[in-house]
Motif scaffolding. Sequence first.
Motif, PDB file in Angstrom:
ATOM      1  N   GLU A   1       0.835  -1.202   0.000  1.00 15.61           N
ATOM      2  CA  GLU A   1       0.000   0.000   0.000  1.00 15.61           C
ATOM      3  C   GLU A   1       0.871   1.254   0.000  1.00 15.61           C
ATOM      4  OE1 GLU A   1      -3.753   0.899   2.585  1.00 15.61           O
ATOM      5  OE2 GLU A   1      -1.991   1.720   3.633  1.00 15.61           O
ATOM      6  N   ALA A   2       0.529   2.175  -0.899  1.00 19.13           N
ATOM      7  CA  ALA A   2       1.276   3.435  -1.015  1.00 19.13           C
ATOM      8  C   ALA A   2       0.363   4.614  -0.740  1.00 19.13           C
ATOM      9  CB  ALA A   2       1.882   3.562  -2.407  1.00 19.13           C
ATOM     10  N   GLY A   3       0.948   5.670  -0.227  1.00 18.91           N
ATOM     11  CA  GLY A   3       0.201   6.892   0.012  1.00 18.91           C
ATOM     12  C   GLY A   3       0.078   7.694  -1.270  1.00 18.91           C
TER      13      GLY A   3
ATOM     14  N   ARG B   1       5.796   8.094  -5.099  1.00 17.04           N
ATOM     15  CA  ARG B   1       4.908   7.720  -3.993  1.00 17.04           C
ATOM     16  C   ARG B   1       5.582   6.674  -3.118  1.00 17.04           C
ATOM     17  NH1 ARG B   1      -0.054   5.574  -6.711  1.00 17.04           N
ATOM     18  NH2 ARG B   1      -0.568   4.995  -4.561  1.00 17.04           N
ATOM     19  N   ARG B   2       5.400   6.804  -1.806  1.00 17.26           N
ATOM     20  CA  ARG B   2       6.045   5.920  -0.826  1.00 17.26           C
ATOM     21  C   ARG B   2       5.035   4.968  -0.205  1.00 17.26           C
ATOM     22  NH1 ARG B   2      10.953   7.550   1.133  1.00 17.26           N
ATOM     23  NH2 ARG B   2      11.720   9.522   0.338  1.00 17.26           N
TER      24      ARG B   2
ATOM     25  N   THR C   1       3.029   3.260   2.729  1.00 16.98           N
ATOM     26  CA  THR C   1       2.524   3.653   4.039  1.00 16.98           C
ATOM     27  C   THR C   1       3.115   2.683   5.066  1.00 16.98           C
ATOM     28  OG1 THR C   1       0.624   2.195   3.858  1.00 16.98           O
ATOM     29  CG2 THR C   1       0.345   4.451   3.014  1.00 16.98           C
ATOM     30  N   ALA C   2       2.859   2.934   6.342  1.00 16.55           N
ATOM     31  CA  ALA C   2       3.291   1.981   7.382  1.00 16.55           C
ATOM     32  C   ALA C   2       2.646   0.620   7.133  1.00 16.55           C
ATOM     33  CB  ALA C   2       2.934   2.511   8.763  1.00 16.55           C
ATOM     34  N   ARG C   3       1.376   0.631   6.744  1.00 18.42           N
ATOM     35  CA  ARG C   3       0.703  -0.636   6.405  1.00 18.42           C
ATOM     36  C   ARG C   3       1.398  -1.307   5.221  1.00 18.42           C
ATOM     37  NH1 ARG C   3      -5.550  -1.415   4.347  1.00 18.42           N
ATOM     38  NH2 ARG C   3      -5.224  -3.511   3.564  1.00 18.42           N
TER      39      ARG C   3
ATOM     40  N   GLU D   1       4.492  -1.069   4.314  1.00 20.36           N
ATOM     41  CA  GLU D   1       5.777  -1.631   4.744  1.00 20.36           C
ATOM     42  C   GLU D   1       5.568  -2.983   5.404  1.00 20.36           C
ATOM     43  OE1 GLU D   1       7.544   1.406   7.159  1.00 20.36           O
ATOM     44  OE2 GLU D   1       7.975   2.674   5.420  1.00 20.36           O
TER      45      GLU D   1
ATOM     46  N   ARG E   1       7.752   2.999  -4.637  1.00 23.66           N
ATOM     47  CA  ARG E   1       6.964   2.039  -3.861  1.00 23.66           C
ATOM     48  C   ARG E   1       7.284   0.589  -4.229  1.00 23.66           C
ATOM     49  NH1 ARG E   1       3.896   4.909  -7.402  1.00 23.66           N
ATOM     50  NH2 ARG E   1       2.476   3.817  -8.821  1.00 23.66           N
TER      51      ARG E   1
END
Length: 157
Positions: A11-13, A21-22, A24-26, A28, A56
């Motif tokens: 999942e990316a923000g 785009r990076r 998210t904590a989820r 990761e 990502r």
Amino acid sequence: MSWLAIVRHGEAGPGIPDAERRLTARGEGEAQSAARWLASRPELAAATLWASPYRRAQQTALPIAAALGVSLDTCDGMTPEDDVDALIERLSALGASPSPLILVSHMPLVGTLAGRLVDGGPLAAMGFPTAGVALLEGEVWAAGCASLGAFVAPPHG
């Protein structure tokens, strides 16, 4: 027979540009879960790992590389807008290589690639959740020539 694991990034923000785009904590956590599952598969030992250059996908591929103890190859032609037929031609050119391959990329490319390799139809596609993994087996990587060995999503069981 050889093996191909097709992985969608975690999942990316939101963000602009899209390539930056990076996760998210989820996302990761999803990437770590996918890495553990892939590392548990004996058929993927000594795999080659290709990933899209987008941030990502790279962030998803790094824990996979670490878990499998392999290097990460950043490959063009694997972004969301790239041509799946060109990627299939590239895979077909590998021939009947017994070494496994893991691809980390994006929707719609991963869904279209998996669908095309398994079903063969020009409109075939599979839905992929974030960090979903399709494990395919085949003698050649061409439309309709692969079988789906497993399809898993977080938390990869």
